[in-house]
Design an enzyme around this catalytic site. Sequence first.
Site, PDB file in Angstrom:
ATOM      1  N   HIS A   1     -40.095  21.071 -73.812  1.00  0.00           N
ATOM      2  CA  HIS A   1     -39.360  19.952 -73.211  1.00  0.00           C
ATOM      3  C   HIS A   1     -39.135  20.223 -71.735  1.00  0.00           C
ATOM      4  CE1 HIS A   1     -38.061  17.340 -76.630  1.00  0.00           C
ATOM      5  NE2 HIS A   1     -38.624  18.347 -77.265  1.00  0.00           N
TER       6      HIS A   1
ATOM      7  N   LYS B   1     -26.725  27.177 -75.747  1.00  0.00           N
ATOM      8  CA  LYS B   1     -26.835  28.540 -75.230  1.00  0.00           C
ATOM      9  C   LYS B   1     -26.703  29.638 -76.296  1.00  0.00           C
ATOM     10  CE  LYS B   1     -27.745  28.334 -70.894  1.00  0.00           C
ATOM     11  NZ  LYS B   1     -29.048  27.726 -71.191  1.00  0.00           N
TER      12      LYS B   1
ATOM     13  N   TYR C   1     -29.262  25.095 -67.724  1.00  0.00           N
ATOM     14  CA  TYR C   1     -29.792  24.701 -69.034  1.00  0.00           C
ATOM     15  C   TYR C   1     -31.050  25.494 -69.385  1.00  0.00           C
ATOM     16  CZ  TYR C   1     -30.729  21.480 -72.942  1.00  0.00           C
ATOM     17  OH  TYR C   1     -30.930  20.937 -74.194  1.00  0.00           O
TER      18      TYR C   1
HETATM   19  C1  PHB Z   1     -30.379  20.802 -81.817  1.00  0.00           C
HETATM   20  O1  PHB Z   1     -31.524  20.319 -81.767  1.00  0.00           O
HETATM   21  O2  PHB Z   1     -29.883  21.154 -82.895  1.00  0.00           O
HETATM   22  C2  PHB Z   1     -29.596  20.952 -80.560  1.00  0.00           C
HETATM   23  C3  PHB Z   1     -30.202  20.721 -79.338  1.00  0.00           C
HETATM   24  C4  PHB Z   1     -29.467  20.837 -78.173  1.00  0.00           C
HETATM   25  C5  PHB Z   1     -28.135  21.186 -78.234  1.00  0.00           C
HETATM   26  C6  PHB Z   1     -27.525  21.437 -79.446  1.00  0.00           C
HETATM   27  C7  PHB Z   1     -28.249  21.325 -80.610  1.00  0.00           C
HETATM   28  O3  PHB Z   1     -27.417  21.261 -77.082  1.00  0.00           O
END
Ligand code: PHB
Length: 398
Positions: free
Chosen positions: A79, A304, A392
């Site tokens: 992504h 995280k 991020y």
């Molecule tokens: C998830 O796909 O479970 C997921 C993705 C991003 C987040 C938290 C959970 O910030």
Amino acid sequence: MAKSPHILKTKVGIIGGGPAGLMLSHLLAKTGIENIVVEMRDHETIRNTHRAGILEAQAVSMLTDSGVDSRVLTDGDEHAGIDLRFNGESHPLDFRELVDATVTLYAQNEVFVDLSAARQRDQGDVRYGCEVTEILDMDTSTPKFRFTDAQGNQFEVHADVIVGADGSRSFARRQMPQTLCQDFKVTYPFAWFGILTEAPKSAPELIYANSPHGFALISQRSENVQRMYFQCDPNEDVNAWSDDRIWAELQQRVDGPDNFQLKTGPIFDKTVLGFRSFVREPLSHGRMFLIGDAGHTVPPTGAKGLNLAFADVKVLFEALDSFFSTGSDKLLEGYSDLALKRVWKAQNFSYWMTSMLHTPVGGDPFMAKRALGELETVTSSRFGQQYLAESYTGWPHA
Ligand code: PHB
């Protein structure tokens, strides 16, 4: 008279066989440092525990470069950004363009499956369904712990170093002398209602939505399975939520003038996930070291948790490698301070994302408007976008 326990001698005794414990075990074994992993839950339970799914590039490299498995590259989904949605409008952030970095969506259960298979392939000593009952002599050079296996047999592990990798309710952490440490925590007045659904992707990237009805996250698992969450009360009862009610709730949190519509389907898993921010300082006592959730917990909004656990593993692995090859415990002594630097950066980021995206319970209108002002500030500035993107996608490892 009680039978005396079987003695197991090793260099590193690891309590906890989740991703952090297994990754450390794998790296140690590759360097020839003998270790034993003891895990309370059984393999199936861990495999079926749904957690977050975002890996920083550095976490991906730890899996591939160390020879765990390259499945993350074939089955994971790269992504290059996220979508911050507020006031009913989308604000895409392009991480590749902003900070030349991407993340990979690969569910934590798959990380566990890969690590567990790698330890088995390499004949690692990993024991599931074992309850650790006691930790002894952690401030000597011969720390030990006792455990009982699924058949009721008793063992005592004699090691040079013990590692607590046993998750947020860590037994290991609770055995450290309370007077010599401090816990820092924040509790939140909300939780996440998480679902898995058999549906096509609703959007190419993850959507983090701030709405007057509360936060929602539209994530993914594969072409035909999706993961979504919405902010809820920590005591919410999943049985009170029909599929129709869940879809209506999620949809109203992403509604906007662009008429964005979620792609729906049957929901096959519903869970309420409570969350908090927590840090134990220091992350070590004598010859015992905490890694991952055992030492610190972050809310999932910043994705995280696992990344931070892997960063701990890296720092601790290098310290252990130095200790066993040179006999010097200098790096081991520095483990806690070094790991905590990143921990607090991640705590700040996760708290920030959480407060910016969630709706304050009890509805203080000022705070809700302030959060929108913050989202506007971040998304309307290249520096703001870069700050979020850098955090991020993950700061460089120590
Ligand atoms: C998830 O796909 O479970 C997921 C993705 C991003 C987040 C938290 C959970 O910030």
